[in-house]
Design a protein around this motif. Sequence first.
Motif, PDB file in Angstrom:
ATOM      1  N   SER A 112       0.824  -1.210   0.000  1.00 18.60           N
ATOM      2  CA  SER A 112       0.000   0.000   0.000  1.00 18.60           C
ATOM      3  C   SER A 112       0.859   1.261   0.000  1.00 18.60           C
ATOM      4  O   SER A 112       2.002   1.246   0.462  1.00 18.60           O
ATOM      5  N   PRO A 113       0.335   2.376  -0.519  1.00 25.25           N
ATOM      6  CA  PRO A 113       1.070   3.644  -0.461  1.00 25.25           C
ATOM      7  C   PRO A 113       1.383   4.063   0.975  1.00 25.25           C
ATOM      8  O   PRO A 113       2.429   4.677   1.225  1.00 25.25           O
ATOM      9  N   GLU A 114       0.505   3.723   1.920  1.00 23.59           N
ATOM     10  CA  GLU A 114       0.730   4.123   3.314  1.00 23.59           C
ATOM     11  C   GLU A 114       1.995   3.491   3.879  1.00 23.59           C
ATOM     12  O   GLU A 114       2.670   4.085   4.717  1.00 23.59           O
ATOM     13  N   ARG A 115       2.318   2.281   3.425  1.00 25.69           N
ATOM     14  CA  ARG A 115       3.504   1.606   3.943  1.00 25.69           C
ATOM     15  C   ARG A 115       4.803   2.160   3.359  1.00 25.69           C
ATOM     16  O   ARG A 115       5.879   1.915   3.899  1.00 25.69           O
ATOM     17  N   GLU A 116       4.708   2.901   2.273  1.00 30.02           N
ATOM     18  CA  GLU A 116       5.916   3.425   1.634  1.00 30.02           C
ATOM     19  C   GLU A 116       6.572   4.526   2.448  1.00 30.02           C
ATOM     20  O   GLU A 116       7.714   4.894   2.186  1.00 30.02           O
ATOM     21  N   ARG A 117       5.876   5.070   3.443  1.00 26.40           N
ATOM     22  CA  ARG A 117       6.496   6.079   4.314  1.00 26.40           C
ATOM     23  C   ARG A 117       7.445   5.443   5.331  1.00 26.40           C
ATOM     24  O   ARG A 117       8.161   6.152   6.040  1.00 26.40           O
ATOM     25  N   PHE A 118       7.397   4.122   5.447  1.00 26.14           N
ATOM     26  CA  PHE A 118       8.236   3.385   6.397  1.00 26.14           C
ATOM     27  C   PHE A 118       9.033   2.340   5.620  1.00 26.14           C
ATOM     28  O   PHE A 118       9.060   2.344   4.396  1.00 26.14           O
ATOM     29  N   TRP A 119       9.708   1.462   6.345  1.00 25.84           N
ATOM     30  CA  TRP A 119      10.497   0.400   5.727  1.00 25.84           C
ATOM     31  C   TRP A 119       9.858  -0.945   6.064  1.00 25.84           C
ATOM     32  O   TRP A 119      10.237  -1.601   7.028  1.00 25.84           O
ATOM     33  N   ASN A 170      10.911   6.402   6.066  1.00 22.14           N
ATOM     34  CA  ASN A 170      11.594   6.257   4.780  1.00 22.14           C
ATOM     35  C   ASN A 170      11.791   7.644   4.178  1.00 22.14           C
ATOM     36  O   ASN A 170      10.849   8.248   3.659  1.00 22.14           O
ATOM     37  N   TRP A 171      13.022   8.129   4.235  1.00 16.81           N
ATOM     38  CA  TRP A 171      13.303   9.481   3.759  1.00 16.81           C
ATOM     39  C   TRP A 171      13.430   9.558   2.238  1.00 16.81           C
ATOM     40  O   TRP A 171      13.790  10.604   1.699  1.00 16.81           O
ATOM     41  N   ASN A 172      13.087   8.487   1.541  1.00 13.86           N
ATOM     42  CA  ASN A 172      12.945   8.577   0.088  1.00 13.86           C
ATOM     43  C   ASN A 172      11.537   9.035  -0.305  1.00 13.86           C
ATOM     44  O   ASN A 172      11.270   9.250  -1.486  1.00 13.86           O
ATOM     45  N   HIS A 173      10.660   9.170   0.686  1.00 13.68           N
ATOM     46  CA  HIS A 173       9.265   9.516   0.413  1.00 13.68           C
ATOM     47  C   HIS A 173       9.050  11.025   0.566  1.00 13.68           C
ATOM     48  O   HIS A 173       9.418  11.606   1.591  1.00 13.68           O
ATOM     49  N   PRO A 174       8.424  11.671  -0.404  1.00 12.04           N
ATOM     50  CA  PRO A 174       8.238  13.143  -0.319  1.00 12.04           C
ATOM     51  C   PRO A 174       7.377  13.574   0.867  1.00 12.04           C
ATOM     52  O   PRO A 174       7.561  14.684   1.385  1.00 12.04           O
ATOM     53  N   ASP A 175       6.446  12.734   1.304  1.00 10.15           N
ATOM     54  CA  ASP A 175       5.625  13.103   2.460  1.00 10.15           C
ATOM     55  C   ASP A 175       6.479  13.313   3.708  1.00 10.15           C
ATOM     56  O   ASP A 175       6.176  14.183   4.545  1.00 10.15           O
ATOM     57  N   VAL A 176       7.520  12.520   3.850  1.00  8.30           N
ATOM     58  CA  VAL A 176       8.381  12.611   5.031  1.00  8.30           C
ATOM     59  C   VAL A 176       9.133  13.933   5.019  1.00  8.30           C
ATOM     60  O   VAL A 176       9.228  14.624   6.047  1.00  8.30           O
ATOM     61  N   TRP A 177       9.645  14.323   3.866  1.00  7.46           N
ATOM     62  CA  TRP A 177      10.323  15.619   3.743  1.00  7.46           C
ATOM     63  C   TRP A 177       9.348  16.763   4.061  1.00  7.46           C
ATOM     64  O   TRP A 177       9.669  17.658   4.864  1.00  7.46           O
ATOM     65  N   ARG A 178       8.191  16.708   3.433  1.00 10.32           N
ATOM     66  CA  ARG A 178       7.214  17.798   3.557  1.00 10.32           C
ATOM     67  C   ARG A 178       6.739  17.942   5.006  1.00 10.32           C
ATOM     68  O   ARG A 178       6.657  19.057   5.538  1.00 10.32           O
TER      69      ARG A 178
END
Length: 529
Positions: A112-119, A170-178
């Motif tokens: 899921s997209p929600e899991r992409e914010r983590f590892w 997961n700092w490859n995800h733009p949500d984490v940066w934003r």
Amino acid sequence: MIYQIYPRSFADGNGDGVGDLAGVRSRLRYLASLGVDAIWFTPWYASPLADGGYDVADYRAIDPAFGDLAEAEALIAEAAGIGIRTIVDVVPNHVSDQHEWFQAALAAGPGSPERERFWFRPGRGEHGELPPTDWVSSFSGGTWTRTTNPDGTPGEWYLHLFAPQQPDLNWNHPDVWREHEDVLRFWFDRGVAGIRIDSATMPVKDPAFPEVDETSGHPFVDRDEVHEIYRRWRAVANSYAEPRVLIGEVWLADQQRFAQYLRPDEMHTAFNFDFMMRPWDARTLRSSIQSTLDAHRPVGAPATWVLSNHDVTRPVTRYGRQDSSFGFEARRFGIATDLVKGHRRARAAALLTGALPGSLYVYQGDELGLPEVEDLPLEVLQDPMYFRSDGRDPGRDGCRVPIPWSPDGSGFGFSPEGTDAPTWLPQPADWGRYCVEAQDDDPDSMLTLYRAALTLRRSEAALRGEEFAWLDTMDSADVIAFRRGADFACVVNLGEAPVLLPPHTAVLLSSQPVNGHLLDPDAAAWLRV
């Protein structure tokens, strides 16, 4: 000077035995009288407190145990009104497992997209029964926890470099940066003067997840890509009319790699843990001072000097041990300490760090000479380092015991009079001897020494500048001696015999009485030369 406050243990304003923002507000005048320029709060956000608040559930809410957002805003404003700025903690590596993002990730399931914010990763082995890597946690044990699918079958694993309740982002995800840049603005807009960045070397991971091999670059510590995070954060900090400050928790042995975090477009300062971890030995401390100044000079950043914090054995206890260095891996129960010697050395160390060029940090209670509390009942321990090491590591609760303000009363003045709630960690029966009231008018107390030293740091022009030179006329290998400016010198005797002070016109301050022209062992003196 920046004063570190661990909110649960500084002062209790509502009488429930837990420190809070009302308690801090009630003690702001004490901080002003000490000579504090800024206060740094360890996390005060909404949190399940699985790791003392470093498991953040909501950055935009104050944990109810401490108060609410309106009280935080009032505290920031009141402190600024008496010349004290506020610094808050931000934890980019992970969040709480109760954070809305992680709860959504668990509910959404694999892919899921929600899991992409983590590892989230499948496990190794025939049935995915082995964790994706054999990385070791900073808190001991493994770094992966397996999830359970809605049907009850074993699911994917998620990464946590610390406790399982602290899933890594997961700092490859733009949500984490934003999100993090928005959090910076949220607090900067409320008057916060800067942020302290927790575990600043660790947010970026090698997505290939190799095993740890330092020779080819660490998979999750000090990766080159991490610097872009802090360049972006520096741009946010610089966008304010009064630029905000970025301060990094950077545990690195390589001073050149350390200095890269302090380039002009990244952090302003970073904690100097190398000095704090050295034993009470003139040669090794002098080497640390020199290498620290050498590393900071090319990037034009001020050095920092700190003797302890909420993670470290207090100086009075540490310096009284046969091995007076600090290392997490060597910490254990039952290490003998000589508190008289440790107290003497901690006084000298206060003058040593106070005389060095750069920023000085003081952890709450060190100005009182508090020792580590090493006999806490096992049933009250809360630190995950104790539990995840199967009890081998005593953890960090011993330096987090609520501080004493008066010789008696509720929690030795920690809580308001007339309340009887026990403090969240029990205080030793003799805690009153270290209290603020007992030391206030004692000319020989640790508190009086700190106040005098901080007053001189403000008034002495030499201590406000960057000029520094070793006094090589001192012929003892057990002495650290240096000049600041044209007429100020600091001499510290780390040996076992008195040493002759250099020619001087006055002793401005000393950790022990100066005997004629002799400086006793484990003593420091500030001189007019």
